[in-house]
Write an enzyme that holds these catalytic residues in place. Sequence first.
Site, short mmCIF file in Angstrom:
data_model
loop_
_atom_site.label_atom_id
_atom_site.label_comp_id
_atom_site.label_asym_id
_atom_site.label_seq_id
_atom_site.Cartn_x
_atom_site.Cartn_y
_atom_site.Cartn_z
CG HIS A 101 -1.90 -1.18 1.13
ND1 HIS A 101 -2.99 -1.20 0.28
CD2 HIS A 101 -1.89 -2.39 1.75
CE1 HIS A 101 -3.63 -2.35 0.41
NE2 HIS A 101 -2.98 -3.09 1.29
CG ASP B 126 2.75 4.83 -9.07
OD1 ASP B 126 2.91 5.92 -9.67
OD2 ASP B 126 2.66 3.74 -9.67
CD GLU C 154 -4.36 0.27 -9.02
OE1 GLU C 154 -4.49 -0.72 -9.78
OE2 GLU C 154 -3.47 0.37 -8.17
CD GLU D 14 -0.38 -11.42 -7.79
OE1 GLU D 14 -0.31 -10.29 -7.27
OE2 GLU D 14 0.19 -12.41 -7.35
CG HIS E 107 3.06 0.40 -8.47
ND1 HIS E 107 2.02 1.24 -8.83
CD2 HIS E 107 2.48 -0.81 -8.27
CE1 HIS E 107 0.88 0.57 -8.83
NE2 HIS E 107 1.13 -0.69 -8.49
#
Length: 352
Positions: A29, A35, A127, A136, A287
């Site tokens: 997180h 980011d 997101e 994933e 990221h």
Amino acid sequence: MSHPAKKRKFDKTRQDSLYFDSYSDVTIHEEMIADHVRTNTYRLAILKNSESIRGKVVLDVGAGTGVLSVFCVQAGAEKVYAVEASSIAEQAAKIIRQNNMEDKIRVVRGTVETAELPEMVDVIVSEWMGYALLHESMLNSVLFARDKWLKKPGGVLLPDKAQLYIAPISEPVAEERLGFWHTVKDTYGVDMSCMSDFARKCIKNADISISPLAAEDVLSHPARFAELDLNTAAVEQLRSVGGRFRCESFGSAAVNAFCVYFTVSFPCPDRPQPLVLSTSPFMPETHWKQAVLYLDAPVDVTQDTLVSGEVNMYPSEESDRHVCIGLEYTIGKHKTHTKTFSIPDWTAETLS
């Protein structure tokens, strides 16, 4: 393009448990909130869609720390359902209280597939993107939420489109690592150059490497090979995402890999062009970085050498959450090659 032979599939319940547990630690997180490209683009997209959000009901799929839910309240949302399956939901509730928004945001602990909401929603924000877009990712869950909870017509998805790109690259780090073994003798007096073949097998294997690239590493204009419209995409469509590509090299270089990256776009009612979140090597680093697919051997190109082929992305047989990338490519007049890549699957290692 054909898929490799089917392998044993691990228990989905255990896969999901391990996946959600990975989001219970602060590190991931911290990386996402830090980011700036990611977080600020979402903030801007939500604020620019304030006319669609003000006074409306919003569903935040995979809410994490709840930051997108907070942005939605700042944009005027009347109610936000922040659905989160991992234990980070407890921290999200604290953040929401700290920002005095507990009367607007309700944290729902669980998956969106099992969540029961008291009403339909006007907007879905999520997101959901993973490495190379689909690794994933929660896109299946977003599409499930769209079909079950989003009002029709007029419901809004943020983001609502995704695009995938590929480009040939000359990735310097791999070549430097391979060349290292030829330098050991000068440094220590021990000839270890025979290690280079072993190193090549280890480095240029079938793993998808997640690495940041510089613009100068890219050898052509990127080619878009797939696009997803989240308003109409079906879950079955995610079983195979891809298409053909064609590009021409900028100049003389050695192609030793391809890079795959993605963009997602948000509708902007007040302007003709959408707001775009890009993970391109030509844009500020995120990221997600880029997905690097190493070739078994480099191929020399010159100005305008044609590079073409086909990309097919599909779920791993071991885990639906892990992506495989099938690549078929032709560089200049060289023969066509095929190679299948995957990101090392930690769930398979844990469950085996």
